[in-house]
Design an enzyme around this catalytic site. Structure first.
Site, mmCIF file in Angstrom:
data_model
loop_
_atom_site.group_PDB
_atom_site.id
_atom_site.type_symbol
_atom_site.label_atom_id
_atom_site.label_comp_id
_atom_site.label_asym_id
_atom_site.label_seq_id
_atom_site.Cartn_x
_atom_site.Cartn_y
_atom_site.Cartn_z
ATOM 1 N N HIS A 11 30.132 75.315 3.660
ATOM 2 C CA HIS A 11 30.885 74.092 3.941
ATOM 3 C C HIS A 11 31.444 74.048 5.361
ATOM 4 C CE1 HIS A 11 33.162 70.757 1.494
ATOM 5 N NE2 HIS A 11 32.386 70.275 2.434
ATOM 6 N N ASP A 51 36.270 69.282 -3.723
ATOM 7 C CA ASP A 51 36.269 70.724 -3.451
ATOM 8 C C ASP A 51 37.362 71.386 -4.284
ATOM 9 O OD1 ASP A 51 36.148 73.267 -2.139
ATOM 10 O OD2 ASP A 51 35.702 72.305 -0.223
ATOM 11 N N HIS A 105 38.846 73.840 -2.881
ATOM 12 C CA HIS A 105 39.658 74.369 -1.787
ATOM 13 C C HIS A 105 39.966 73.274 -0.768
ATOM 14 C CE1 HIS A 105 36.994 77.543 -3.379
ATOM 15 N NE2 HIS A 105 38.055 78.326 -3.259
ATOM 16 N N ASP A 107 40.301 73.803 2.461
ATOM 17 C CA ASP A 107 39.565 74.114 3.697
ATOM 18 C C ASP A 107 40.338 73.674 4.938
ATOM 19 O OD1 ASP A 107 37.603 75.224 2.154
ATOM 20 O OD2 ASP A 107 36.203 73.567 2.321
ATOM 21 N N HIS A 163 34.117 78.719 6.766
ATOM 22 C CA HIS A 163 33.956 77.704 5.715
ATOM 23 C C HIS A 163 35.290 77.323 5.074
ATOM 24 C CE1 HIS A 163 33.348 80.428 1.871
ATOM 25 N NE2 HIS A 163 34.344 80.848 2.612
ATOM 26 N N ASP A 208 31.433 69.750 -2.186
ATOM 27 C CA ASP A 208 31.287 71.195 -2.349
ATOM 28 C C ASP A 208 31.066 71.441 -3.838
ATOM 29 O OD1 ASP A 208 31.834 73.964 -2.811
ATOM 30 O OD2 ASP A 208 33.050 74.051 -0.999
ATOM 31 N N ASP A 253 31.569 73.824 -5.633
ATOM 32 C CA ASP A 253 32.640 74.524 -6.358
ATOM 33 C C ASP A 253 33.768 73.571 -6.785
ATOM 34 O OD1 ASP A 253 34.630 74.310 -4.305
ATOM 35 O OD2 ASP A 253 34.145 76.271 -3.474
ATOM 36 N N GLU A 300 27.523 74.479 -0.345
ATOM 37 C CA GLU A 300 27.931 75.735 -0.992
ATOM 38 C C GLU A 300 27.119 76.104 -2.238
ATOM 39 O OE1 GLU A 300 29.946 78.070 0.111
ATOM 40 O OE2 GLU A 300 31.111 77.083 1.687
#
Length: 306
Positions: free
Chosen positions: A100, A127, A129, A131, A144, A230, A232, A275
């Site tokens: 990412h 996502d 996260h 980030d 990332h 993403d 995840d 990802e």
């Protein structure tokens, strides 16, 4: 309102920004899962541009707070140029990652295009996260975890200047959805810069429908909508093939509703699929789920409404 029905697939096979190897195989996994065929079945004109070529992953420790900075800069410049060129020709770029960190080059290109055309930009960052790390906030140095911060002007000069304008985007243009793993220092930094975050607690309490209504509010005909997905973002029960799984993500139906409501706006104009790590997957399960969800972004629905 006319939806873009032409898509250019752009593979970015690298994991230079990640903490685990394998995302470099993501573009091929999602191709094998039938992405182009699924989109064509929905009436989309799909052109696969193949894979971009950039530096290999040296798999080295951080230097002055960043891992593989030179390689990350090179890859993001390559991504920026590829995405920007597709937008200039009126096609929808779909970046297939890859880790990412490449969201930086992709979204910097979209922001560049919006400056050229006088459009407003809305970024949906799907996502687990935020980030929004900097080298001061994260000990790993994995970039990332930093692309949103870099887009907002916080990061090394070589990265934040990609796209030709610093900052590339304002935090006010970003809506983060599904967040459930944020470092302590990163959390304070997110609050300091008023990033709009719809975390999993908000989704649990208010539901995905209300979340998406807020995230998509005030879009108009002059808004370019970019989705940075993403994988995840999804609960690892259905999407184990990522390097940084975090339990407690959206359910299958919540994820589909998210995508269906984005499609309902008719404004999706560019996206990233990031990802995906087939080295950690089970029989390409995660890539197949990702293709299923992307189909919802392009109009597939179980609804019987007229």
């Amino acid at each position: 309102m006319t939806k873009l029905r032409n898509v250019s697939l752009i593979g970015a096979p690298t994991d230079v920004g990640a903490g685990a190897r394998g995302a470099s195989m993501g573009p091929e996994a999602i191709r094998v899962a039938g992405l182009a065929e699924a989109l064509r079945a929905r009436g989309v004109d799909v052109v696969d541009r193949g894979n971009l070529v950039g530096p290999s992953n040296p798999w080295a420790p951080p230097v002055e707070g960043y891992r593989h900075l030179d390689e990350v800069v090179a890859w993001n410049r390559i991504v920026h140029d590829a995405v920007y060129n597709e937008l200039k020709t009126g096609r929808m770029p779909m970046l297939l990652g890859g880790d990412h960190c490449l969201g930086l080059g992709s979204i910097a290109a979209v922001a560049h295009h919006c400056r050229d055309t006088g459009k407003k930009l809305r970024v949906l960052w799907l996502d687990a996260h935020a980030d929004f790390n900097t080298s001061e906030l994260t000990p790993s140095g994995n970039i990332h975890g930093m692309p949103v911060a870099c887009l907002c002007g916080f990061g090394p000069k070589e990265l934040i200047e990609i796209g030709g304008h610093v900052p590339a985007v304002s935090p006010k243009w970003i809506r983060q959805i599904g967040i459930r793993s944020v470092d302590e220092g990163e959390r304070a930094f997110v609050h300091e810069h008023d990033l709009e975050v719809f975390d999993m607690r908000f989704i649990d309490e208010m539901g995905m429908r209300h979340t998406m209504e807020l995230a998509l509010a005030t879009l108009d005909d002059n808004t370019h909508l970019h989705v940075s997905f993403d994988v995840d973002f999804l609960d690892p029960v259905m999407a184990p093939g990522v390097g940084t799984t975090v339990g407690g993500g959206p359910t299958y139906r919540e994820a589909h509703l998210c995508m269906e409501m984005i499609n309902d706006t008719g404004r999706l104009a560019s996206m990233d699929v990031m990802e995906l790590n087939p080295a950690l997957d089970e029989r390409n399960k995660t890539a197949l789920v990702a293709v299923d969800l992307i189909e919802s972004l392009f109009g597939k629905s179980t609804l019987m409404r007229k």
